[in-house]
Design a protein around this motif. Structure first.
Motif, PDB file in Angstrom:
ATOM      1  N   ARG A  33      12.368   9.082 -19.198  1.00 52.33           N
ATOM      2  CA  ARG A  33      10.930   8.841 -19.009  1.00 52.33           C
ATOM      3  C   ARG A  33      10.510   9.203 -17.588  1.00 52.33           C
ATOM      4  O   ARG A  33       9.463   9.816 -17.379  1.00 52.33           O
ATOM      5  CB  ARG A  33      10.630   7.369 -19.304  1.00 52.33           C
ATOM      6  CG  ARG A  33       9.179   7.016 -19.295  1.00 52.33           C
ATOM      7  CD  ARG A  33       8.999   5.557 -19.674  1.00 52.33           C
ATOM      8  NE  ARG A  33       7.599   5.184 -19.595  1.00 52.33           N
ATOM      9  CZ  ARG A  33       7.177   3.942 -19.516  1.00 52.33           C
ATOM     10  NH1 ARG A  33       8.034   2.940 -19.553  1.00 52.33           N
ATOM     11  NH2 ARG A  33       5.887   3.673 -19.424  1.00 52.33           N
ATOM     12  N   ILE A  34      11.328   8.835 -16.612  1.00 51.29           N
ATOM     13  CA  ILE A  34      11.040   9.184 -15.217  1.00 51.29           C
ATOM     14  C   ILE A  34      11.025  10.705 -15.060  1.00 51.29           C
ATOM     15  O   ILE A  34      10.097  11.269 -14.479  1.00 51.29           O
ATOM     16  CB  ILE A  34      12.061   8.538 -14.258  1.00 51.29           C
ATOM     17  CG1 ILE A  34      11.839   7.029 -14.195  1.00 51.29           C
ATOM     18  CG2 ILE A  34      11.969   9.157 -12.862  1.00 51.29           C
ATOM     19  CD1 ILE A  34      12.916   6.271 -13.435  1.00 51.29           C
ATOM     20  N   ALA A  35      12.050  11.375 -15.577  1.00 51.08           N
ATOM     21  CA  ALA A  35      12.136  12.833 -15.468  1.00 51.08           C
ATOM     22  C   ALA A  35      10.951  13.504 -16.165  1.00 51.08           C
ATOM     23  O   ALA A  35      10.359  14.436 -15.610  1.00 51.08           O
ATOM     24  CB  ALA A  35      13.456  13.325 -16.062  1.00 51.08           C
ATOM     25  N   ASP A  36      10.608  13.030 -17.349  1.00 51.96           N
ATOM     26  CA  ASP A  36       9.479  13.609 -18.089  1.00 51.96           C
ATOM     27  C   ASP A  36       8.170  13.438 -17.334  1.00 51.96           C
ATOM     28  O   ASP A  36       7.363  14.363 -17.240  1.00 51.96           O
ATOM     29  CB  ASP A  36       9.343  12.976 -19.476  1.00 51.96           C
ATOM     30  CG  ASP A  36      10.444  13.388 -20.430  1.00 51.96           C
ATOM     31  OD1 ASP A  36      11.152  14.389 -20.142  1.00 51.96           O
ATOM     32  OD2 ASP A  36      10.603  12.705 -21.461  1.00 51.96           O
ATOM     33  N   HIS A  37       7.956  12.241 -16.789  1.00 53.99           N
ATOM     34  CA  HIS A  37       6.717  11.991 -16.047  1.00 53.99           C
ATOM     35  C   HIS A  37       6.628  12.904 -14.828  1.00 53.99           C
ATOM     36  O   HIS A  37       5.575  13.498 -14.574  1.00 53.99           O
ATOM     37  CB  HIS A  37       6.626  10.525 -15.612  1.00 53.99           C
ATOM     38  CG  HIS A  37       5.403  10.248 -14.798  1.00 53.99           C
ATOM     39  ND1 HIS A  37       4.174  10.026 -15.363  1.00 53.99           N
ATOM     40  CD2 HIS A  37       5.204  10.209 -13.459  1.00 53.99           C
ATOM     41  CE1 HIS A  37       3.279   9.846 -14.401  1.00 53.99           C
ATOM     42  NE2 HIS A  37       3.890   9.947 -13.239  1.00 53.99           N
ATOM     43  N   LEU A  38       7.704  13.003 -14.091  1.00 54.81           N
ATOM     44  CA  LEU A  38       7.703  13.849 -12.905  1.00 54.81           C
ATOM     45  C   LEU A  38       7.489  15.309 -13.285  1.00 54.81           C
ATOM     46  O   LEU A  38       6.712  16.020 -12.634  1.00 54.81           O
ATOM     47  CB  LEU A  38       8.995  13.682 -12.109  1.00 54.81           C
ATOM     48  CG  LEU A  38       9.109  14.472 -10.816  1.00 54.81           C
ATOM     49  CD1 LEU A  38       7.900  14.252  -9.905  1.00 54.81           C
ATOM     50  CD2 LEU A  38      10.391  14.103 -10.088  1.00 54.81           C
ATOM     51  N   GLU A  39       8.135  15.751 -14.339  1.00 51.22           N
ATOM     52  CA  GLU A  39       7.979  17.133 -14.786  1.00 51.22           C
ATOM     53  C   GLU A  39       6.529  17.417 -15.199  1.00 51.22           C
ATOM     54  O   GLU A  39       5.970  18.454 -14.849  1.00 51.22           O
ATOM     55  CB  GLU A  39       8.925  17.398 -15.952  1.00 51.22           C
ATOM     56  CG  GLU A  39       8.974  18.837 -16.380  1.00 51.22           C
ATOM     57  CD  GLU A  39      10.064  19.059 -17.409  1.00 51.22           C
ATOM     58  OE1 GLU A  39      10.949  19.884 -17.130  1.00 51.22           O
ATOM     59  OE2 GLU A  39      10.029  18.394 -18.471  1.00 51.22           O
TER      60      GLU A  39
END
Length: 82
Positions: A33-39
């Motif tokens: 979720r963190i990676a997706d949000h940042l991306e």
């Protein structure tokens, strides 16, 4: 922070997710979720005067998640017509 630094953070959190899964699916999903949000929002963090380190970025994302996840209380969820 520049795009390359932020992409490295995304890669780092995707790696953390892979290492956590399947032993801790909840933690793996959180890292994804963190990676997706940042991306999805990388342009908001590029060359921002507010986010000068990776910790600044991650703390901002975690704070946002905390606000979003706490938006509805249990009673709200019970009263939703889903």
């Amino acid at each position: 922070m520049n795009r390359k630094e932020l992409e490295n953070i995304i890669k780092k959190y995707r790696g953390k997710s892979s290492k956590a899964y399947p032993h801790n699916e909840e933690k793996a999903a959180y890292y994804e979720r963190i990676a997706d949000h940042l991306e999805d929002n990388i342009d908001d963090y590029i060359d921002s005067e507010y986010f000068t380190t990776g910790d600044d970025v991650i703390n901002d994302i975690k704070e946002l998640f905390s606000e979003l996840d706490g938006f509805y209380d249990d009673e709200d969820c019970e009263n939703m017509d889903i």
